[in-house]
Design an enzyme around this catalytic site. Structure first.
Site, mmCIF file in Angstrom:
data_model
loop_
_atom_site.group_PDB
_atom_site.id
_atom_site.type_symbol
_atom_site.label_atom_id
_atom_site.label_comp_id
_atom_site.label_asym_id
_atom_site.label_seq_id
_atom_site.Cartn_x
_atom_site.Cartn_y
_atom_site.Cartn_z
ATOM 1 N N TYR A 151 0.849 -1.192 0.000
ATOM 2 C CA TYR A 151 0.000 0.000 0.000
ATOM 3 C C TYR A 151 0.882 1.238 0.000
ATOM 4 O O TYR A 151 1.852 1.307 0.751
ATOM 5 C CB TYR A 151 -0.895 0.000 1.249
ATOM 6 N N ASP A 246 9.282 2.880 -0.233
ATOM 7 C CA ASP A 246 8.224 3.563 0.511
ATOM 8 C C ASP A 246 8.411 3.211 1.982
ATOM 9 O O ASP A 246 8.000 2.141 2.443
ATOM 10 C CB ASP A 246 6.846 3.128 0.004
ATOM 11 N N LYS A 274 4.145 9.225 8.602
ATOM 12 C CA LYS A 274 3.962 8.656 9.945
ATOM 13 C C LYS A 274 4.968 9.197 10.989
ATOM 14 O O LYS A 274 4.821 10.337 11.412
ATOM 15 C CB LYS A 274 3.936 7.138 9.849
HETATM 16 C C1 PLP Z 1 0.342 4.781 5.689
HETATM 17 C C2 PLP Z 1 1.099 4.526 4.460
HETATM 18 C C3 PLP Z 1 0.996 5.367 3.336
HETATM 19 C C4 PLP Z 1 -0.005 6.474 3.254
HETATM 20 O O1 PLP Z 1 0.244 7.492 4.152
HETATM 21 P P1 PLP Z 1 -0.955 8.515 4.510
HETATM 22 O O2 PLP Z 1 -0.305 9.501 5.419
HETATM 23 O O3 PLP Z 1 -2.019 7.695 5.136
HETATM 24 O O4 PLP Z 1 -1.383 9.125 3.244
HETATM 25 C C5 PLP Z 1 1.820 5.134 2.272
HETATM 26 N N1 PLP Z 1 2.707 4.119 2.285
HETATM 27 C C6 PLP Z 1 2.826 3.300 3.333
HETATM 28 C C7 PLP Z 1 3.842 2.207 3.302
HETATM 29 C C8 PLP Z 1 2.016 3.464 4.447
HETATM 30 O O5 PLP Z 1 2.117 2.606 5.462
#
Ligand code: PLP
Length: 435
Positions: A151, A246, A274
């Site tokens: 994701y 990511d 995060k």
């Molecule tokens: C949470 C998450 C996102 C998205 O971040 P948001 O601040 O919710 O837009 C993207 N990549 C990874 C790996 C994530 O865990």
């Protein structure tokens, strides 16, 4: 002793949820919060302190969601809270540069040496969206390779077999994503470097970037197989493809320098979110200067944000990273997380419940499956109904886990040994209660 919540009720939460449903789609501002995958209705939170949260009915929980990862220091950490308040007193937004942005950029680089330059945005989604545009602009190619179950936020072209909320809701690809986006996104299985090699042998010169969670954390926790990340680095180098890690979830989490430090791989670009915002909305993308200097205003790839680098958010991020310079925090996180993972495993074994356990640092997952989990297919072999029962059993015993099988549990610096012990005890009881 697990924290006993006598006469567990969430009647106030239920009432507010009923009201919320009238005004907000599904009553929530992000889908997985709605408890759909585990049944029942969400608890509404009143406050949080350390590793505990309290709901509006007065129930207290040991929290392993930790705002889905950002709160690695726990709720309302005194230093972070103080710095946020101090920032508010000076004004909340200027739309003009502040020194705080430079300070946070320098801190990020100190933690992640692969980053020469970094641009702040407001969420993880924005970070991945921008990084992909940049990779396409830099390479002048269109195709993006992503992996099943990874994701990267709700970016149009990445919402294809995207794990997390999408998986639990059974929405493999969202309506509203144009066919063109789907056509330019190549989905391959996670942890299978042969699949990447085979694709690139045919069309490697059309691929702008490979984006992945180096430790997948949105289909439960799925660590990379030994050699997998190395192989991706090798292939991307060979075909001049931009490798994007990511690390929105893993950054400052699985080690100070994220998964790239833990596994010793240098990506071209890194996306962050995060933890970098310490509980406030911050995302970032950064990497090699040669690529980052294609971003406007130095380069032609456009990306902007009214509230990007916001002083209050920067202060929360700076305070969090300053605290995380203390390497002891990671040592203790590792110890506590290992203890918790072993406790979860034992609780299942003692109750005769078939589970598979994964952990990387303070991210862990209990899959309710007898299979070994190494990709999306094996992750989704899990018995989600069983997880739902376990989740509710834990909730009633004062432990707040993610309301979905396909999410990580996060341990924070604020969880102490007795919190971990109480959690394991609760798990022993909840596992025994499973039919
Ligand atoms: C949470 C998450 C996102 C998205 O971040 P948001 O601040 O919710 O837009 C993207 N990549 C990874 C790996 C994530 O865990």
């Amino acid at each position: 002793m697990p924290p006993v919540t006598k006469n567990f009720t969430i009647s106030k939460s239920n009432e507010v949820f009923k009201e919320a449903l009238k005004h907000i789609p599904g009553g929530v501002n992000s889908p997985v919060r709605a408890f759909g995958p585990v049944g029942g209705h969400p608890i509404f939170i009143q406050s949080g302190s350390g590793c505990r949260i309290r709901d509006i009915d007065g129930n207290e929980y040991i929290d392993y969601v930790c705002s889905w990862g950002p709160l690695i220091l726990g709720h309302n950490e005194p230093y972070v809270a103080r710095q946020i308040k101090a920032a508010v007193d000076k004004g909340t937004s200027f739309g003009a540069p502040t020194e705080l942005e430079v300070q946070l950029a320098k801190l990020v680089k100190e933690f992640m040496p692969s980053i020469d330059k970094v641009r702040m945005v407001n969420s993880g989604t924005e970070a991945t969206m921008s990084a992909i545009r940049l990779a396409r602009g830099f390479t002048r190619r269109d195709l993006v390779i992503k992996f099943e179950g990874c994701y990267h936020g709700h970016v149009d072209g990445l919402l294809i077999k995207a794990g997390s909320g999408a998986t639990t809701l059974g929405v493999p690809t969202s309506p509203g994503v144009p066919q063109g986006y789907i056509d330019s996104t190549i989905i391959l299985p996670f942890n299978d470097s042969n699949a990447v090699e085979n694709f690139c042998r045919e069309r490697g010169k059309e691929v702008a970037c490979i984006i992945l969670e180096p430790v997948a954390g949105n289909m439960g926790v799925v660590p990379p197989k030994p050699g997998y990340l190395e192989k991706l680095r090798e292939i991307t180098r060979h075909y001049s493809i931009v490798l994007i890690f990511d690390e929105v979830m893993t950054g400052f989490r699985v080690s100070p320098g994220g998964a790239q430090e833990l596994y010793g791989i240098k990506p071209d670009l890194t996306t962050l979110g995060k933890v970098i915002g310490g509980g406030l909305p911050v995302g970032a993308y950064g990497g090699r200067a040669e690529i980052m200097d294609r971003v406007a205003p130095v380069g032609p790839v456009y990306q902007a944000g009214t509230l990007s680098g916001n002083p209050v958010a920067m202060s929360a991020g700076i305070a969090t990273l300053e605290r995380l310079r203390d390497k002891n925090i990671y040592k203790q996180l590792e110890k506590k997380s290992q203890c918790l993972a072993e406790g979860f495993e034992k609780s299942a074994r003692d109750a005769g419940v078939k589970t598979y356990h994964t952990r990387v640092g303070s991210m862990l997952c209990t899959f309710f499956t007898k299979d070994t989990v190494h990709d999306y297919k094996t992750a989704t072999s899990s018995d989600t109904k069983r997880y739902a029962r376990y989740f509710n059993g834990m909730l009633e015993r004062g432990v707040y886990l993610a309301p979905s099988q396909f999410e990580a549990a996060f341990v924070s610096a604020a969880h102490n040994d007795s919190d971990i012990e109480a959690t394991i005890e609760a798990s022993c009881q909840a596992m025994k209660d499973l039919p």
